[in-house]
Structure formats: structure tokens, C-alpha cells
Design an enzyme around this catalytic site. Structure first.
Site, PDB file in Angstrom:
ATOM      1  N   CYS A  53      29.675  -0.720  40.709  1.00 42.50           N
ATOM      2  CA  CYS A  53      29.930   0.589  41.318  1.00 42.50           C
ATOM      3  C   CYS A  53      30.150   1.628  40.215  1.00 42.50           C
ATOM      4  CB  CYS A  53      31.162   0.524  42.213  1.00 42.50           C
ATOM      5  SG  CYS A  53      31.475   2.085  43.061  1.00 42.50           S
ATOM      6  N   CYS A  57      37.626   3.825  40.080  1.00 40.39           N
ATOM      7  CA  CYS A  57      38.910   3.499  40.717  1.00 40.39           C
ATOM      8  C   CYS A  57      39.617   2.420  39.880  1.00 40.39           C
ATOM      9  CB  CYS A  57      38.667   3.019  42.143  1.00 40.39           C
ATOM     10  SG  CYS A  57      37.562   4.094  43.088  1.00 40.39           S
ATOM     11  N   CYS A  60      40.036  -1.350  40.908  1.00 41.45           N
ATOM     12  CA  CYS A  60      38.935  -2.046  41.573  1.00 41.45           C
ATOM     13  C   CYS A  60      38.095  -2.917  40.636  1.00 41.45           C
ATOM     14  CB  CYS A  60      38.024  -1.033  42.260  1.00 41.45           C
ATOM     15  SG  CYS A  60      36.697  -1.847  43.175  1.00 41.45           S
ATOM     16  N   CYS A  97      32.853  -5.987  59.755  1.00 38.66           N
ATOM     17  CA  CYS A  97      32.901  -4.884  58.800  1.00 38.66           C
ATOM     18  C   CYS A  97      31.977  -5.194  57.623  1.00 38.66           C
ATOM     19  CB  CYS A  97      34.317  -4.695  58.270  1.00 38.66           C
ATOM     20  SG  CYS A  97      35.555  -4.543  59.568  1.00 38.66           S
ATOM     21  N   CYS A 128      31.699  -1.891  61.743  1.00 36.43           N
ATOM     22  CA  CYS A 128      32.436  -1.029  60.816  1.00 36.43           C
ATOM     23  C   CYS A 128      31.704  -1.072  59.481  1.00 36.43           C
ATOM     24  CB  CYS A 128      33.866  -1.551  60.656  1.00 36.43           C
ATOM     25  SG  CYS A 128      34.834  -0.610  59.455  1.00 36.43           S
ATOM     26  N   CYS A 188      38.747   4.857  59.875  1.00 38.66           N
ATOM     27  CA  CYS A 188      39.654   3.867  59.286  1.00 38.66           C
ATOM     28  C   CYS A 188      39.987   4.378  57.886  1.00 38.66           C
ATOM     29  CB  CYS A 188      38.941   2.519  59.210  1.00 38.66           C
ATOM     30  SG  CYS A 188      39.797   1.280  58.239  1.00 38.66           S
ATOM     31  N   ARG A 260      46.971  -1.738  59.507  1.00 41.51           N
ATOM     32  CA  ARG A 260      46.426  -3.017  59.045  1.00 41.51           C
ATOM     33  C   ARG A 260      47.067  -3.480  57.749  1.00 41.51           C
ATOM     34  NH1 ARG A 260      40.665  -2.529  57.766  1.00 41.51           N
ATOM     35  NH2 ARG A 260      40.414  -2.343  59.982  1.00 41.51           N
TER      36      ARG A 260
END
Ligand code: SF4
Length: 345
Positions: A53, A57, A60, A97, A128, A188, A260
Site C-alpha cells: 500500500c 499509516c 499498518c 467484508c 462490505c 462503518c 465492534r
């Protein structure tokens, strides 16, 4: 959805300052006004495109900037995704998801993503996706394909955000949530505890979420999973009581949302997880892997559910499914690939 009251930072911080027992009592009371306290929603997550990616972040392992030893993969083929969804359905999952480690989907990816959504919907499951930022057109295309939920987390407060991510702005995240909502897809969105943020930052994140024009239907609260190779690998441990307080504050501030208990359950004791459920968490991801980090095994989750008298919550899909779901209630999901992860929602 009925709009919640506007929250100030001061009001949110006052929740965090409450005596623990008072906070828990208030959260559980509000929880019982809106939900069956014995029901836990269970979702299954499949990583449809792993690693490499371009975002930075700091928590991550999928960021290409950090050497975490994660093998990058291309977008999965539609058939593979649908085969996985079929297995998840056969094992009792009602929401599927699909997550991709992207800054945003490219337009050439869209037909495949649409086919995935259509295929999973045709099986009678809720869908999702989490794909990064979306354009208005992309959000509309996914909605037209039948996408039920879109996940895009705010992660932390606007003030602390720049210490964690520099490659996309907070406003861009809010814009994506607005486009998702505008396209008629359910939202979400949540955050992470343990990034090095203050209590005020935790309160600030919840204020942002609760004060959206419509609060998210689903609010994942993650405990940082410290992955070797990421800049936050040596962060201090979060006191479990502080984590539980965050769940309780989320429940009070967003009384109708599913809160969640997401990443980080692997590191939590059963007692901490039970306190999270008491504080109003009513959703988990279920399975042995949460995208790329470990999640408690199914047997452990089932054992904990039994100990606490909790039941996985099923959604009505079609007549045949109800019987199937009844048969499978209590079995939950058997993860069958290294890419399944289970969390809660
Ligand atoms: S959290 Fe998402 S956007 Fe950020 S680096 Fe990981 S996969 Fe990319």
C-alpha cells in the site's frame, strides 16, 4: 437513522473521567435500550488485495514503506473471492467484508469489484468493502452493484492524526465518508487505541464520529497490534481499563451503532473481552486472521461466547438461509484460508 445529539469534546472527556463503575453502568443501560445484550454480530473479512500500500499509516504492516516481511499480492480474481464467500456462507457467516490495501481503487478495478459485490449479494449475504478513498462515481457504482457497507476509519482525533498518517488528510477521510453516505451505502468507521494518543484524542475521535451528519452504523474500535517493522512496534501497552472506557464512551455517544471489538483481541484476556461486551461492544470479526494480524481462533471465541451466554446474531436473508443459520448457530465460522480474519461488529 435518528440523529444523535451533538457532542462537545468536554462532554466526551467527562465520560472518560467518570468512575469506572458508573461509566460501565451507564453504557450497559444505554446498550440495553437499543440492543439485545446477548447478541453479538459476527462478520468475516477477506483480504482481496494484500500489502504494497502506498499510504504511510504508521501502525499498518501493509504499507509498502515498512519492512514487515508481508508478501504483497495482487487483486484476487473474482472467482476466488466468490469461492471464499461461498465457504464463509456455508460456515454460517451472514456478512462478507472484502478489504484491499489501496490509497483508492483505480477505475480499471471497478468492474471486478462490482462483480464481487454482485456475486456475494446473489448468495444472500450482506456485503462490505474497505478500499481506501472513493470518488463520488465509484461510491455510486458500488452502491448500484449492491454494496451494503463501506469501511473507512478516521483512526484518531484530527489533532493527532498527522502524527500517524501524512499521505492522506483527515478531511479526505471525512469526504470519503460523505460520498459513501451520499451514495446510500451504510457507513462503518472507527479508530485505534494505542497509537500514542491522549485521552483527549480518544474523546476527539468519538466526537468526530458521533457528530457526523448521521453516525456510522458500525464503529470498529481497534487495539493497536504492534507489528515488528512498523514505526509503532515499540509503543506502550494500553491499559485494558482504558480500552474498555473507550468502548463504553463509544456506546454512550453512539447508542444505535454497532460497536465492534476489532483488531487486538488476540492480545486481550477473556476477562477484558467480557468487559468490552459489558461496555456495549456487540460485534466482532471472527476467524483466525484479521487481514494480516492474528485473531483468536474460532474455538476460543466459541468457548468465550458459551461462557458468557452470548449468541452470534444472524440476519434474515432468505427462507433457505434461516434453516441453515439455525443449524449453524453456535458453530460460527471455520476459517479456511490464511486470509480469513474474524472480528466483531
Ligand atoms: S491502513 Fe490501509 S491505507 Fe493505511 S497503509 Fe494500511 S492498507 Fe494502506
Amino acid at each position: 437513522m435518528q440523529h444523535n445529539p451533538h457532542w462537545t469534546l468536554r462532554q466526551a472527556q467527562a465520560l472518560f473521567d467518570k468512575p469506572f463503575m458508573d461509566l460501565m453502568f451507564e453504557a450497559q443501560t444505554i446498550h440495553r435500550q437499543h440492543f439485545d445484550p446477548h447478541q453479538i454480530q459476527v462478520s468475516t473479512l477477506l483480504s482481496i488485495k494484500t500489502g504494497a500500500c502506498p499510504e504511510d499509516c504508521k501502525y499498518c504492516p501493509q504499507s509498502a514503506r515498512y519492512n514487515t516481511g508481508l508478501a504483497a499480492e495482487q487483486l484476487m480474481q473474482v472467482e476466488q473471492v466468490l469461492t471464499s464467500a461461498q465457504k464463509a456462507k456455508a460456515a454460517g457467516s451472514t456478512r462478507f467484508c472484502m478489504g484491499a490495501a489501496w490509497k483508492n481503487p483505480r477505475d480499471r478495478d471497478m468492474p471486478y469489484l462490482e462483480q464481487m459485490v454482485q456475486g456475494v449479494k446473489a448468495m444472500g449475504m450482506e456485503t462490505c468493502m474497505t478500499l481506501g478513498m472513493l470518488s463520488e462515481t465509484q461510491a455510486q457504482r458500488l452502491a448500484a452493484a449492491g454494496l451494503d457497507f463501506y469501511n473507512h476509519n478516521l483512526d484518531t482525533s484530527p489533532e493527532f492524526y498527522g502524527s500517524i498518517i501524512t499521505t492522506r488528510t483527515y478531511q479526505e477521510r471525512l469526504d470519503t465518508l460523505g460520498k459513501v453516505r451520499g451514495a446510500g451505502i451504510k457507513v462503518c468507521s472507527g479508530g485505534i487505541v494505542g497509537l500514542g494518543e491522549t485521552i483527549a484524542d480518544r474523546a476527539g475521535l468519538l466526537v468526530q464520529l458521533a457528530n457526523l451528519p448521521e453516525p456510522p452504523e458500525s464503529v470498529p474500535i481497534n487495539m493497536l497490534v504492534k507489528v515488528k517493522g512498523t514505526p509503532l512496534a515499540a509503543n506502550d501497552e494500553v491499559d485494558p481499563f482504558d480500552f474498555v472506557r473507550t468502548i463504553a464512551a463509544a456506546r454512550i455517544m453512539m447508542p444505535r451503532s454497532h460497536v465492534r471489538l476489532s483488531a487486538g483481541r488476540e492480545q486481550m484476556s477473556e476477562q477484558t473481552q467480557a468487559m468490552c461486551f459489558m461496555a456495549g461492544a456487540n460485534s466482532i470479526f471472527y476467524g483466525c486472521k484479521l487481514l494480516t494480524t492474528p485473531n483468536p481462533g474460532e474455538d476460543q471465541d466459541l468457548a468465550l461466547f458459551r461462557k458468557l451466554g452470548l449468541n452470534p446474531q444472524h440476519h434474515h436473508t432468505d427462507a433457505g438461509d434461516v434453516q441453515r443459520q439455525q443449524q449453524l448457530a453456535g458453530e460460527l465460522l471455520t476459517a479456511d484460508t490464511a486470509q480469513f480474519y474474524n472480528a466483531a461488529r
